[in-house]
Design a protein around this motif. Structure first.
Motif, PDB file in Angstrom:
ATOM      1  N   ARG A  45      45.721  43.122  42.840  1.00  0.00           N
ATOM      2  CA  ARG A  45      47.168  42.914  42.680  1.00  0.00           C
ATOM      3  C   ARG A  45      47.481  41.657  41.884  1.00  0.00           C
ATOM      4  NH1 ARG A  45      48.343  43.795  48.793  1.00  0.00           N
ATOM      5  NH2 ARG A  45      47.471  41.714  48.690  1.00  0.00           N
ATOM      6  N   LEU A  46      46.823  40.568  42.216  1.00  0.00           N
ATOM      7  CA  LEU A  46      47.104  39.304  41.531  1.00  0.00           C
ATOM      8  C   LEU A  46      46.724  39.389  40.049  1.00  0.00           C
ATOM      9  CD1 LEU A  46      48.064  36.398  41.766  1.00  0.00           C
ATOM     10  CD2 LEU A  46      45.726  35.749  42.328  1.00  0.00           C
ATOM     11  N   THR A  47      45.575  39.970  39.780  1.00  0.00           N
ATOM     12  CA  THR A  47      45.142  40.124  38.389  1.00  0.00           C
ATOM     13  C   THR A  47      46.092  41.033  37.619  1.00  0.00           C
ATOM     14  OG1 THR A  47      42.861  39.882  39.124  1.00  0.00           O
ATOM     15  CG2 THR A  47      43.204  40.774  36.916  1.00  0.00           C
TER      16      THR A  47
END
Length: 98
Positions: A15-17
């Motif tokens: 998700r963060l990437t």
């Protein structure tokens, strides 16, 4: 619908990437458009025969569709660019009699 939810579950660890890549893509799109827009005064100066004043007068009249703050930012960036590119080189224009 279960297939779609299953596919999205594989994205969860990234998700963060994924969010970072979307934000970087948006910034890339914005700065690509701005860089093309900032090249316009250079091209006007080159094709106007070196008349910097005429090129700035021509570009000032066509910016009425932009908000005032964006016009001010564009003018500041254009003037900074012109100052960096068209300032005289002190090595060439020195008054030394060597």
């Amino acid at each position: 619908m279960t297939t779609y939810a299953r596919i999205l579950s594989f994205i969860r660890p990234y998700r963060l990437t994924l969010a970072l890549s979307i934000i970087c893509s948006i910034f890339f799109s914005i700065f690509s458009g701005v860089s093309i827009y900032l090249i316009i005064p250079l091209l006007q100066t080159l094709f106007a025969g070196g008349a910097v004043g005429q090129a700035s007068a021509a570009s000032a009249t066509g910016s009425s569709f932009l908000p005032g703050w964006l016009v001010a930012a564009k003018d500041a960036a254009t003037e900074a660019f012109r100052h960096a590119v068209f300032r005289p080189d002190p090595r060439i224009h020195s008054s030394s009699s060597a």
